[in-house]
Design a protein around this motif. Structure first.
Motif, mmCIF file in Angstrom:
data_model
loop_
_atom_site.group_PDB
_atom_site.id
_atom_site.type_symbol
_atom_site.label_atom_id
_atom_site.label_comp_id
_atom_site.label_asym_id
_atom_site.label_seq_id
_atom_site.Cartn_x
_atom_site.Cartn_y
_atom_site.Cartn_z
ATOM 1 N N VAL A 91 0.995 -1.296 0.237
ATOM 2 C CA VAL A 91 -0.112 0.159 -0.109
ATOM 3 C C VAL A 91 0.926 1.325 -0.028
ATOM 4 C CG1 VAL A 91 -1.702 1.354 1.148
ATOM 5 C CG2 VAL A 91 -2.084 -1.217 1.069
ATOM 6 N N THR A 92 1.939 1.311 0.918
ATOM 7 C CA THR A 92 2.774 2.376 1.082
ATOM 8 C C THR A 92 3.542 2.719 -0.555
ATOM 9 O OG1 THR A 92 3.297 1.788 3.311
ATOM 10 C CG2 THR A 92 4.715 3.207 1.882
ATOM 11 N N GLU A 93 3.897 1.610 -1.147
ATOM 12 C CA GLU A 93 4.500 1.589 -2.274
ATOM 13 C C GLU A 93 3.628 2.181 -3.474
ATOM 14 O OE1 GLU A 93 6.130 -2.265 -3.143
ATOM 15 O OE2 GLU A 93 8.038 -1.928 -2.309
ATOM 16 N N ALA A 94 2.325 1.682 -3.548
ATOM 17 C CA ALA A 94 1.346 2.151 -4.285
ATOM 18 C C ALA A 94 1.029 3.743 -4.201
ATOM 19 C CB ALA A 94 -0.013 1.406 -4.101
ATOM 20 N N ILE A 95 0.865 4.120 -2.744
ATOM 21 C CA ILE A 95 0.876 5.563 -2.574
ATOM 22 C C ILE A 95 2.065 6.315 -3.154
ATOM 23 C CG2 ILE A 95 0.565 7.350 -0.813
ATOM 24 C CD1 ILE A 95 -0.922 5.384 0.699
ATOM 25 N N ALA A 96 2.999 5.884 -2.731
ATOM 26 C CA ALA A 96 4.094 6.684 -3.482
ATOM 27 C C ALA A 96 4.321 6.782 -4.724
ATOM 28 C CB ALA A 96 5.637 6.038 -2.784
ATOM 29 N N ALA A 97 4.000 5.770 -5.459
ATOM 30 C CA ALA A 97 3.754 5.683 -7.035
ATOM 31 C C ALA A 97 2.626 6.395 -7.469
ATOM 32 C CB ALA A 97 4.112 4.243 -7.491
ATOM 33 N N GLY A 98 1.839 6.935 -6.620
ATOM 34 C CA GLY A 98 0.565 7.720 -7.225
ATOM 35 C C GLY A 98 -0.705 6.568 -7.802
ATOM 36 N N GLU A 99 -0.171 5.475 -7.395
ATOM 37 C CA GLU A 99 -1.286 4.492 -7.818
ATOM 38 C C GLU A 99 -2.210 4.390 -6.823
ATOM 39 O OE1 GLU A 99 0.814 1.005 -8.614
ATOM 40 O OE2 GLU A 99 1.874 1.797 -10.490
ATOM 41 N N ILE A 100 -3.367 5.307 -6.593
ATOM 42 C CA ILE A 100 -4.258 5.497 -5.360
ATOM 43 C C ILE A 100 -5.548 4.390 -5.524
ATOM 44 C CG2 ILE A 100 -5.884 6.897 -4.123
ATOM 45 C CD1 ILE A 100 -2.784 7.552 -4.248
ATOM 46 N N LEU A 101 -5.829 3.963 -6.752
ATOM 47 C CA LEU A 101 -6.942 2.965 -6.961
ATOM 48 C C LEU A 101 -6.296 1.645 -6.423
ATOM 49 C CD1 LEU A 101 -8.936 3.846 -9.908
ATOM 50 C CD2 LEU A 101 -9.461 4.172 -8.000
ATOM 51 N N ARG A 102 -4.944 1.270 -6.818
ATOM 52 C CA ARG A 102 -4.235 0.099 -6.469
ATOM 53 C C ARG A 102 -4.084 0.029 -4.874
ATOM 54 N NH1 ARG A 102 1.156 -1.038 -6.228
ATOM 55 N NH2 ARG A 102 1.622 -3.393 -5.891
ATOM 56 N N ALA A 103 -3.745 1.182 -4.216
ATOM 57 C CA ALA A 103 -3.491 1.267 -2.993
ATOM 58 C C ALA A 103 -4.964 1.000 -2.162
ATOM 59 C CB ALA A 103 -3.095 2.812 -2.536
ATOM 60 N N ARG A 104 -6.025 1.458 -2.842
ATOM 61 C CA ARG A 104 -7.347 1.340 -1.989
ATOM 62 C C ARG A 104 -7.585 -0.134 -2.258
ATOM 63 N NH1 ARG A 104 -12.451 4.271 -4.772
ATOM 64 N NH2 ARG A 104 -12.139 2.668 -6.286
ATOM 65 N N ASP A 105 -7.424 -0.928 -3.437
ATOM 66 C CA ASP A 105 -7.819 -2.413 -3.583
ATOM 67 C C ASP A 105 -6.806 -3.040 -2.451
ATOM 68 O OD1 ASP A 105 -9.424 -1.639 -5.513
ATOM 69 O OD2 ASP A 105 -8.007 -2.056 -7.220
ATOM 70 N N LEU A 106 -5.687 -2.531 -2.374
ATOM 71 C CA LEU A 106 -4.719 -3.379 -1.323
ATOM 72 C C LEU A 106 -5.340 -3.079 0.085
ATOM 73 C CD1 LEU A 106 -1.317 -2.785 -2.812
ATOM 74 C CD2 LEU A 106 -2.373 -4.852 -2.901
ATOM 75 N N ILE A 107 -5.458 -1.990 0.325
ATOM 76 C CA ILE A 107 -6.263 -1.690 1.781
ATOM 77 C C ILE A 107 -7.571 -2.665 1.841
ATOM 78 C CG2 ILE A 107 -7.582 0.313 3.049
ATOM 79 C CD1 ILE A 107 -4.930 0.638 3.520
ATOM 80 N N GLU A 108 -8.144 -2.524 0.910
ATOM 81 C CA GLU A 108 -9.791 -3.483 1.073
ATOM 82 C C GLU A 108 -9.333 -4.995 1.154
ATOM 83 O OE1 GLU A 108 -12.085 -2.269 -2.213
ATOM 84 O OE2 GLU A 108 -12.594 -0.143 -1.106
#
Length: 338
Positions: A91-108
């Motif tokens: 999630v941290t990596e996705a946020i840093a890369a600006g991949e917010i939808l992927r970060a949300r999917d990982l959080i969920e």
């Protein structure tokens, strides 16, 4: 190898030793077979291991093969927990890369209650929600500019992106309707005078039939129109609004009420998902889509819940097969030693 054979021989000859060892093995197998909290399984392991250890000490029996079996399955469960923890790193990596939808999917996708309650999880979830709000606001502004410039194709793409971030965004829904109206107008200009006249008549008939609450006849009138105009189908942008209108008026106030309740249903479904109650989550999400079939949030979560449910059922039968095979092998070995 000799000690292992000795271990099984002792199990065969001393039922008083066999019982606690098999109970310990069964408790250890829970690490792979069920999704209980790890501490519950470890407590069961400790209880049965102490029992087996006392019997082994008094009888001079070999115990280490059973201990190794329990330790290996404990490590398996711990490894699974570490993998779930790794999701937060992702999630941290996705946020840093600006991949917010992927970060949300990982959080969920995190389904460990301990992780969900952790400070880091809540911090990351807060960051993701803030970023989603920011990007949604930027996209709404972009879509508005595209609409003013009559760039309908790009505006449609931008609105779709907004709805990916927030399926209930009212501004995006209004923009989508504006784009749809423009698309309908553009298509109408391309229709022949005869077909356009037929479309106008169809709309009037549907309004009349809806007022008379003859919804089945309204649907049939659409089918008849599509059948005599092969170039137009029910998925056409000029037909879909009519189908939606019939459905909305038929269900009336109840539909509007249920759509409002869908906010709570989705929250409850997500809570059930995180508690690993995938079957209940699926039922609730299907109920959401029954009243709002275009709800992208429900669709996305339903896809995940169904995948988890399928994986859980597959894993359950696989684990049952493995445990049955192990028990059968032990039973066969004991039978051969008689």
């Amino acid at each position: 190898m000799i000690e292992i054979k000795k271990f099984f021989t002792q199990l065969l000859n001393y039922k008083g030793y066999m019982i606690p060892v098999l109970l310990f093995a069964a408790a250890s197998s829970l690490h792979a077979a069920v999704r209980w909290e790890i501490y519950i399984i470890v407590i069961l392991q400790i209880v049965f291991f102490i029992w087996a250890a006392v019997v082994a000490y008094r009888g001079g029996f070999v115990l280490w093969p059973a201990a190794m079996f329990g330790i290996l399955l404990l490590l398996f469960n711990s490894g699974s927990m570490l993998y779930r923890e790794y999701n937060l790193h992702s999630v941290t990596e996705a946020i840093a890369a600006g991949e917010i939808l992927r970060a949300r999917d990982l959080i969920e996708s995190v389904d460990s209650e301990d992780i969900v309650k952790s400070k880091l999880y809540n911090q990351l979830q807060g960051i993701v929600n803030t970023r989603i709000e920011q990007q949604t606001a930027e996209l709404v502004s972009k879509a508005g500019a595209e609409l003013k410039g009559n760039n309908n194709a790009e505006a449609r793409k931008t609105v779709t992106m907004i709805l990916d971030f927030d399926s209930n965004n009212k501004t995006a829904a209004e923009m989508s309707q504006i784009i749809t109206d423009r698309e309908i107008a553009a298509i109408e200009k391309q229709l022949s005078p005869e077909i356009f006249a037929g479309l106008k008549t169809l709309r009037k008939n549907i309004d009349l039939l809806i007022r008379k609450k003859k919804f089945d006849e309204a649907v049939k009138s659409i089918d008849d129109f599509v059948n005599i105009n092969p170039g137009i189908d029910k998925s056409s942008v000029i037909i879909v609004p009519l189908v939606d209108l019939i459905e909305e008026r038929e269900k009336g106030a109840e539909l509007a009420k249920q759509k409002q309740l869908n906010y709570k249903r989705i929250d409850d479904a997500l809570s059930l998902y995180r508690k690993k109650k995938y079957s209940e989550s699926v039922k609730l999400l299907e109920e959401v889509l029954n009243y709002d079939r275009k709800n992208s949030t429900a669709k996305r979560l339903l896809q995940k819940a169904e995948a988890k449910l399928h994986k859980e059922r597959t894993a359950l039968w696989k684990n049952i097969a493995i445990i049955a095979a192990v028990l059968a092998a032990i039973g066969f070995f004991i039978w051969r030693r008689r």
